[in-house]
Design an enzyme around this catalytic site. Structure first.
Site, PDB file in Angstrom:
ATOM      1  N   ASN A   9     -21.746 -33.604 -38.765  1.00 39.47           N
ATOM      2  CA  ASN A   9     -22.727 -32.522 -39.100  1.00 39.47           C
ATOM      3  C   ASN A   9     -24.206 -33.093 -38.832  1.00 39.47           C
ATOM      4  O   ASN A   9     -24.563 -34.078 -39.166  1.00 39.47           O
ATOM      5  CB  ASN A   9     -22.647 -32.203 -40.467  1.00 39.47           C
ATOM      6  CG  ASN A   9     -23.367 -31.126 -40.974  1.00 39.47           C
ATOM      7  OD1 ASN A   9     -24.539 -30.837 -40.306  1.00 39.47           O
ATOM      8  ND2 ASN A   9     -23.261 -30.172 -42.173  1.00 39.47           N
ATOM      9  N   VAL A  30     -26.881 -32.291 -39.559  1.00 36.24           N
ATOM     10  CA  VAL A  30     -28.050 -32.379 -40.551  1.00 36.24           C
ATOM     11  C   VAL A  30     -27.562 -33.660 -41.634  1.00 36.24           C
ATOM     12  O   VAL A  30     -28.176 -33.812 -42.467  1.00 36.24           O
ATOM     13  CB  VAL A  30     -28.586 -31.199 -40.988  1.00 36.24           C
ATOM     14  CG1 VAL A  30     -29.061 -30.189 -40.371  1.00 36.24           C
ATOM     15  CG2 VAL A  30     -27.363 -30.492 -42.034  1.00 36.24           C
ATOM     16  N   GLU A  31     -26.537 -34.215 -41.540  1.00 34.42           N
ATOM     17  CA  GLU A  31     -26.048 -35.243 -42.227  1.00 34.42           C
ATOM     18  C   GLU A  31     -25.676 -36.330 -41.445  1.00 34.42           C
ATOM     19  O   GLU A  31     -26.960 -37.048 -41.087  1.00 34.42           O
ATOM     20  CB  GLU A  31     -24.704 -34.451 -43.035  1.00 34.42           C
ATOM     21  CG  GLU A  31     -24.768 -33.262 -43.793  1.00 34.42           C
ATOM     22  CD  GLU A  31     -23.661 -32.872 -44.588  1.00 34.42           C
ATOM     23  OE1 GLU A  31     -23.165 -33.707 -45.429  1.00 34.42           O
ATOM     24  OE2 GLU A  31     -23.231 -31.818 -44.605  1.00 34.42           O
ATOM     25  N   MET A  32     -24.761 -36.915 -41.318  1.00 37.46           N
ATOM     26  CA  MET A  32     -24.495 -38.166 -40.652  1.00 37.46           C
ATOM     27  C   MET A  32     -24.789 -38.344 -39.076  1.00 37.46           C
ATOM     28  O   MET A  32     -24.934 -39.136 -38.629  1.00 37.46           O
ATOM     29  CB  MET A  32     -23.350 -38.785 -40.982  1.00 37.46           C
ATOM     30  CG  MET A  32     -23.060 -39.035 -42.739  1.00 37.46           C
ATOM     31  SD  MET A  32     -21.445 -39.394 -43.466  1.00 37.46           S
ATOM     32  CE  MET A  32     -21.364 -41.105 -43.105  1.00 37.46           C
TER      33      MET A  32
END
Lengths: 344, 344
Positions: free
Chosen positions: A120, A122-124
């Protein structure tokens, strides 16, 4: 069926339908991913390994902190390059009891959930699955561990197996023996007077209609079949604007069905005292306000200060025992790094 | 002094001056901060607590990862709001054997080092010490723990005591019993042939002039008295530009003395195989290249491929045993969060 028999059946049904159930020590285990010590250890290692993120700075545990209440006590989580998603990180503790994962229930299992954040943006923020697998293949210890845990798989390192290992670890993250559980099992001193009063208020107010079952997250449904509710059910209160309750359409994002607008998977109340701030957007800092908002928006009830305090006291009785855990050793890449030398 | 006595003295001196020393199991402990189990546990808890950073996303362990080689395998570290410093995170493992801390030696003890990053704007970015103390005071578990560990302090929660606790924990992060240590203690099979050859090359090339002592970071000096070297000592090689070796003036930033330009605290080589990329700026990805650069810039020597490989093999023999650790439980703030609801 005679009346006498009917009455007997009814009383049995009522007894079975007690709203209070202790948390089982083991969650459901899917047939295609049986637990094993080695798989759990591999999953824990992956869970704590920040090299599963593009810049090597964020692990699963960064946002779902098992040393705390299973999340980060932030309204939303911090991804690679300071990115933010719009929703708060749900707790990993007892997530194994949920029949669907994510706030919008878009993953039907822990396995389906586990690999989502890795790619993702906006995550990892890993570029894609291939980049994840390439990196894991560069780490000799992982090559060995995956082969040992998944001898039947070729290749052993796959996103499916990453997911299985992490999910296996997460199924060990259970917090039994809360004061509530001990009370339900007969230890009547485990909850104090105010907490018992709060338990009754929780029941009589109707909270238990949704926060039911051993996990306080709804009925036990087959894995993949989620329990969703509209939030706010009673739109129009001051809270809609105050806490921005309507702008995120929730499950609608997944199904695009109008009937799913503002529908959310009912979250667990286990360890809820540890997981402020509250709701999908983390706009509510304190549990007493969260309880007031819920009563108003979901049940159209205005709780008194005493009722609110009693329910909060009861909810504090849902904080369980956290098993002691050893830290994993992250397998090295001797003499080199798999992380980029420049990421900015 | 007769000739005979002189010869005897010389032979004793040579025996004492063996360049090879096993790592002690305990580092020096300062008199004003004795170790205790409770203090170490408090320090570990603080070390892993991301609430010591402004946005609650970064703990000491984020950059100095004890589950790995004690740092993050990145060229520099990621601070709050994706900020970056210009230097790589040194390993926390065996840092207790260093007489000064930071690449430029600006902290004379682990205590002096420990609290620096908390308020450094490109690291954990807390506004000031007062903000740190205010936050800790909002966490009931910390109030209790600090009082128990520092009963003589009023207030018990102070930056001095935060530093003492974290430093105490860090003094437990020792990796004894590397193959090298076992070899030195007499287990002659602990290093293979190539590693023994590399050990001799390491000695004969002159690496040991700076990377001396049990920690391979220079002579045992009193705490606070650092061992610095100019890097590059032999400026003018291709590496100066290739790896940007001159732009950061190192210790000069601390003292503003011209003689300290490009002076750096000599880093440990313990676990060096695990801590790529290399040097203060993390510009060199691989250990073999780091060895070549060192030989050229510090000793004006061009190593052969075989010599380089042998030294790298030897350095891999400096990877020690990492003690098993349990995860701390971060004390909660029931029903609320101490983190800001908006930080962007």
């Amino acid at each position: 069926m005679t009346c006498a028999t009917g009455a007997l059946l009814l009383s049995v049904a009522v007894a079975q339908a007690s709203p209070w159930q202790a948390l089982p020590e083991q969650p459901p285990i899917p047939e295609n991913n049986p637990q094993s010590e080695a798989k759990i250890e591999l999953g824990k290692t992956l869970y704590f390994d920040p090299r599963l993120s593009k810049n090597g700075a964020i692990s699963c545990n960064s946002c779902h902190n098992v040393m705390a209440g299973g999340e980060d006590n932030r309204p939303n989580s911090v991804g690679v390059h300071d990115a933010r998603g719009g929703r708060g990180a749900p707790s990993v503790w007892n997530a194994a009891f949920l029949s669907v994962q994510f706030w919008d229930g878009r993953a039907e299992s822990l396995e389906a959930q586990a690999v989502g954040p890795i790619t993702n943006p906006v995550e990892m923020a890993m570029d894609d699955d291939a980049a994840v697998l390439a990196r894991l293949n560069q780490i000799p210890g992982y090559v060995e561990l995956f082969k040992a845990v998944f001898p039947e798989s070729d290749p052993a390192i796959s996103m499916e197996n990453v997911a299985k290992a992490i999910a296996s670890y997460e199924r060990t993250l259970i917090t039994p023996n809360s004061p509530f559980d001990r009370y339900v099992k007969g230890e009547k001193e485990a909850l104090n007077e105010q907490q018992v009063r709060g338990m009754e208020t929780f029941l009589n107010t109707g909270c238990v209609a949704c926060h039911s079952g051993a996990n306080f997250s709804g009925p036990d449904l087959p894995m993949g079949q989620g329990f969703f509710m509209k939030f706010p059910t009673f739109a129009g209160s001051e809270y809609d604007a105050k806490y921005d309750l309507l702008s995120d359409p929730g499950r609608y994002e997944v199904t695009k069905a109008d009937s799913d607008k503002n529908m959310w998977r009912v979250p667990t109340l286990r360890n809820v005292a540890l997981t402020a701030p509250y709701f999908h957007n983390g706009k509510v800092a304190n549990l007493d306000e969260a309880v007031r908002v819920m009563a108003k928006t979901q049940l159209n009830k205005d709780l008194s200060a005493e009722e609110t305090a009693d329910i909060v006291a009861f909810l504090n009785g849902l904080t369980g025992e956290f098993p002691v855990q050893t830290m994993p050793r992250l397998p090295p890449t001797p003499n080199t790094t798999v992380l980029p030398l420049a990421d900015k």
